[in-house]
Design an enzyme around this catalytic site. Structure first.
Site, PDB file in Angstrom:
ATOM      1  N   HIS A  57      -2.459  -6.226   1.657  1.00  0.00           N
ATOM      2  CA  HIS A  57      -2.550  -5.314   3.021  1.00  0.00           C
ATOM      3  C   HIS A  57      -2.545  -3.985   2.811  1.00  0.00           C
ATOM      4  O   HIS A  57      -3.420  -3.217   3.560  1.00  0.00           O
ATOM      5  CB  HIS A  57      -1.306  -5.565   3.598  1.00  0.00           C
ATOM      6  CG  HIS A  57      -1.062  -4.767   4.825  1.00  0.00           C
ATOM      7  ND1 HIS A  57      -1.734  -5.060   6.197  1.00  0.00           N
ATOM      8  CD2 HIS A  57       0.038  -3.982   5.260  1.00  0.00           C
ATOM      9  CE1 HIS A  57      -1.645  -4.346   6.965  1.00  0.00           C
ATOM     10  NE2 HIS A  57      -0.268  -3.471   6.413  1.00  0.00           N
ATOM     11  N   HIS A  63      -1.690   1.601   3.922  1.00  0.00           N
ATOM     12  CA  HIS A  63      -0.563   1.997   4.524  1.00  0.00           C
ATOM     13  C   HIS A  63       0.261   2.003   3.240  1.00  0.00           C
ATOM     14  O   HIS A  63       0.560   0.789   2.707  1.00  0.00           O
ATOM     15  CB  HIS A  63       0.113   0.977   5.721  1.00  0.00           C
ATOM     16  CG  HIS A  63      -0.706   0.951   6.885  1.00  0.00           C
ATOM     17  ND1 HIS A  63      -0.727   0.076   7.861  1.00  0.00           N
ATOM     18  CD2 HIS A  63      -1.508   1.665   7.217  1.00  0.00           C
ATOM     19  CE1 HIS A  63      -1.438   0.122   8.781  1.00  0.00           C
ATOM     20  NE2 HIS A  63      -2.020   1.534   8.671  1.00  0.00           N
ATOM     21  N   CYS A  76       6.688   2.822  -2.455  1.00  0.00           N
ATOM     22  CA  CYS A  76       5.422   3.443  -2.183  1.00  0.00           C
ATOM     23  C   CYS A  76       4.339   2.951  -3.115  1.00  0.00           C
ATOM     24  O   CYS A  76       4.537   3.019  -4.340  1.00  0.00           O
ATOM     25  CB  CYS A  76       5.796   5.022  -2.200  1.00  0.00           C
ATOM     26  SG  CYS A  76       4.042   5.986  -1.832  1.00  0.00           S
ATOM     27  N   CYS A 275      14.504   9.869 -22.023  1.00  0.00           N
ATOM     28  CA  CYS A 275      14.446  11.404 -21.884  1.00  0.00           C
ATOM     29  C   CYS A 275      15.222  12.242 -22.428  1.00  0.00           C
ATOM     30  O   CYS A 275      15.286  13.221 -22.873  1.00  0.00           O
ATOM     31  CB  CYS A 275      14.324  11.516 -20.513  1.00  0.00           C
ATOM     32  SG  CYS A 275      15.810  11.038 -19.188  1.00  0.00           S
ATOM     33  N   HIS A 629      17.393  12.494 -14.775  1.00  0.00           N
ATOM     34  CA  HIS A 629      16.246  12.948 -15.729  1.00  0.00           C
ATOM     35  C   HIS A 629      16.563  13.856 -16.472  1.00  0.00           C
ATOM     36  O   HIS A 629      17.067  15.020 -15.902  1.00  0.00           O
ATOM     37  CB  HIS A 629      15.049  12.686 -14.968  1.00  0.00           C
ATOM     38  CG  HIS A 629      13.792  12.963 -15.904  1.00  0.00           C
ATOM     39  ND1 HIS A 629      13.480  12.141 -16.936  1.00  0.00           N
ATOM     40  CD2 HIS A 629      12.868  13.926 -16.204  1.00  0.00           C
ATOM     41  CE1 HIS A 629      12.305  12.615 -17.404  1.00  0.00           C
ATOM     42  NE2 HIS A 629      12.072  13.644 -16.888  1.00  0.00           N
TER      43      HIS A 629
END
Length: 694
Positions: A57, A63, A76, A275, A629
């Site tokens: 989709h 979107h 996202c 990190c 981080h």
């Protein structure tokens, strides 16, 4: 992801089907597992671990943001990461509260529709009918709950429309519009740069070759077998084999020479929450005295020689030993898995700017059969300062840390300050153990080299504190000397306010924290047994000790070569919870330690003896102790510039950007040179005699 720009532009659909639990199924495959609802339209589909209909989709409608209806995760697709922030109107928070109210509805009470859910206790004949009735009431109750929250959402939309007509609302809308326009301009500029880069790359590929196929093959072989070192470390790479020398000469030809990256501007790939390790390794590699020690020194050769002697093998000559030591340092290409292609960039470069073209991937096992942190530091520093590689995947270093420091085993979040202390402690233990085992088979020059490296490791961060207790009854002072390797500075009490507005408006200064560390502290009550007040009392006397009130003060008695300042940003708040103090600490590029030293030390030296220059800064990004981080700002002495090391990305920055950072660990180097000799390799192989005394 702490801040996603696509969530800031999000506008929820007016008729969203996510508020209706009856529609919590994939519209394509009708499954109810891992349901993701698009926040821009009314589409509900399954996740990427089922049939990937939600991803399809996104590919069709573009979107970007979707929400998981069961766990309330927001993802996202453009950023390819989970989202933690919300938009300006707080739609995600309101939507989560609505879904939580729908899921946590209590069905053993009167519903919003006025109906009552009764008990299931009854005859077996009416079980199915009552079950269907209860399911129907449950669905109706969910619908009424969703309708109530929907009306609340519409009411908030009305107030938002009213707020947009006010002066404050117009100002906020104008700021959002300007921000969106700036984002669009940046996106267009990025696309133009990509198109230009692709066009230049296509032109270079279509250009006629200037070399014959034979010369191309020779240049590729030479690039894959020789690692050039910068001029300041060229003495390390001197004992190559005949084949390596031949290939190096071909690679040094002006026609075959490839562009190199700036020495030291080398990124370290994040191998899974590593990190903390990458930032500390970047800082240690940019501390000149510490780095030069391990560039010239490889502990694995000494360990192999000791192991061969213990197994009864014959002792090799010192000439063979030194030659093998140098060859092992320079033949990293034979021990590592290399993925490298020529880069198209020139001049100052490094990090992720050309990481795909100049990346070195270490093996997932230590490069020596003797597990040694000193050897892995030697190997890693050689690669980082060779000027050949823009990116390194430090698998061997990580697995060596896992084996020798079990506390940091795995991919969990770790603290950079704790890792630095454990790493230096293990390196010191390795050097001391090897020094005690060094016997006749080890050349004298190598034993002296081990001794000098151990001296540097022991003294580079070592300083002394003067703990002075003053009796308030007789004014007698009792002094005690204590060693320190770093100073842990606490924030003043007014900044312990959970990062509220009062703390964020008034930044703290580094000098204020140092003054708090060295301030006079009154001991509570009469608890101090003063020697002066009890001088007339015999040790065998039955009389009780005379206890008096006293005050205590800490002052610096001996300054280290490198001053480590640990800012204690994490403090315990409540039960088993550590929160972060997010106050900005202002610090300068130059630090004067004279106000924090004892008077005797200040009187013996001049004012210039207390000056320190900023060398590196380790930062922690995030809001909590178990998340966030780590990045580092380091001063590159070879290029004379500041670089920001963010895992695989290494970028050039200014001093102003460094001083605006939210520091966690600060590294300052003493401006006046100490009596610390940097170890250097022997002048000629086979020299086993000690140097002549002058």
């Amino acid at each position: 992801m702490d801040k996603c720009k696509h969530v800031g532009r999000l506008r929820l659909a007016q008729d969203h089907s996510i508020l209706n639990p009856q529609k919590w199924h994939c519209v394509d495959c009708n499954t109810t597992e891992s349901m993701w609802a698009c926040l821009s339209c009314s589409h509900v589909a399954c996740g990427r671990y089922n049939e990937e209909h939600a991803l399809k989709h996104f590919q069709e409608s573009k979107h970007p943001v979707a929400l998981e209806v069961n766990e309330f995760y927001v993802f996202c697709y453009v950023c390819d990461d989970y989202v933690l922030n919300d938009n300006a109107t707080g739609d995600l928070k309101l939507l989560r509260s609505t879904l939580s109210a729908i899921k946590s509805q209590n069905y053993d009470c009167t519903t919003r529709s006025g109906r009552t859910l009764r008990s299931m206790a009854g005859s077996d004949d009416s079980y199915l009918s009552r079950g269907c009735a209860q399911a129907q009431l449950r669905n109706e109750d969910r619908m009424f709950t969703a309708l109530w929250h929907r009306r609340k959402l519409l009411l908030s939309k009305v107030f938002q429309s009213w707020f947009a007509l006010t002066s404050s609302g117009k100002l906020r809308l104008e700021e959002e519009r300007l921000r969106e326009e700036a984002e669009l301009k940046r996106e267009e500029a990025r696309k133009r740069r990509q198109e230009l880069k692709q066009r230049i790359h296509a032109e270079l590929l279509s250009a006629p070759p200037r070399k014959s196929s034979r010369l191309n093959e020779l240049s590729q072989v030479s690039d894959a077998s020789a690692v050039r070192s910068p001029a300041k470390y060229r003495g390390v790479t001197t004992g190559l084999t005949s084949s390596t020398v031949r290939l190096k000469k071909i690679g040094d030809s002006p026609i075959k020479r490839r562009p190199t990256v700036t020495p030291g501007v080398t990124g370290l790939r994040n191998l899974g929450n590593t990190c903390y390790m990458n930032s500390i390794l970047q800082v240690l590699s940019h501390l000149q005295i510490f780095c030069e020690c391990f560039l010239h020194f490889d502990l694995s050769q000494t360990q192999e020689l000791l192991a061969s002697t213990a197994n009864g093998k014959t002792r090799p000559s010192s000439r063979q030993y030194l030659a093998s030591d140098i060859n092992s340092s320079t033949s990293l290409i034979d021990e590592e898995k290399i993925l490298r292609r020529p880069s198209l960039s020139e001049g100052l470069s490094g990090g992720a700017s050309s990481s795909r073209n100049r990346e070195l991937i270490q093996l997932k096992e230590p490069s020596s059969k003797h597990i040694s942190l000193c050897h892995e530091l030697h190997t890693l520093f050689l690669v980082m300062w060779s000027g050949k590689w823009a990116l390194v995947s430090p698998f061997a270093m990580l697995h060596c840390v896992w084996r020798l420091i079990p506390t940091f085993r795995g991919y969990a979040q770790q603290d950079a300050q704790e890792f630095l202390c454990e790493l230096l402690d293990k390196v010191q233990q390795e050097l001391e153990a090897t020094k005690t085992m060094c016997t006749a088979p080890i050349p004298i020059s190598q034993r002296q080299l081990i001794k000098r490296v151990l001296t540097v490791v022991n003294t580079i961060f070592h300083g002394q504190l003067l703990s002075q207790v003053t009796c308030l009854a007789c004014d007698n002072k009792s002094n005690t000397i204590e060693s320190f390797w770093d100073l842990s500075l606490e924030f003043p009490e007014r900044y312990h306010c959970n990062g509220k507005e009062a703390a964020s408006q008034y930044p703290c200064s580094l000098t204020e924290m140092l003054a708090k560390f060295t301030e006079t502290e009154a001991l509570e009550g009469k608890i101090y047994a003063c020697n002066q007040c009890n001088r007339n009392r015999r040790k065998s006397s039955s009389k009780p000790l005379v206890l008096t009130e006293a005050q205590k003060q800490l002052m610096v008695h001996k300054l280290p070569q490198v001053m480590r300042l640990h800012l204690k940003r994490f403090r315990w708040s409540g039960r088993n919870h550590r929160e972060k103090i997010g106050v900005h600490v202002s610090f300068d590029q130059i630090l004067n330690m004279e106000p924090y030293c004892c008077r005797e030390l200040a009187g013996d030296f001049g004012s210039n003896s207390f000056i320190y220059d900023l060398a590196a800064v380790v930062m922690h990004h995030g809001k909590g102790f178990g998340s966030g981080h780590y990045t580092a700002y380091c001063y590159n002495t070879d290029g004379g510039l500041w670089v920001h090391c963010n895992d695989s990305t290494v970028t050039i920055c200014t001093v102003d950007e460094v001083c605006k950072a939210q520091a966690y660990i600060l590294f300052y180097t003493h401006r006046l040179p100490h009596n610390i000799k940097v170890p250097s390799p022997p002048a000629s192989p086979g020299n086993d005699s000690p140097p002549a005394s002058s």
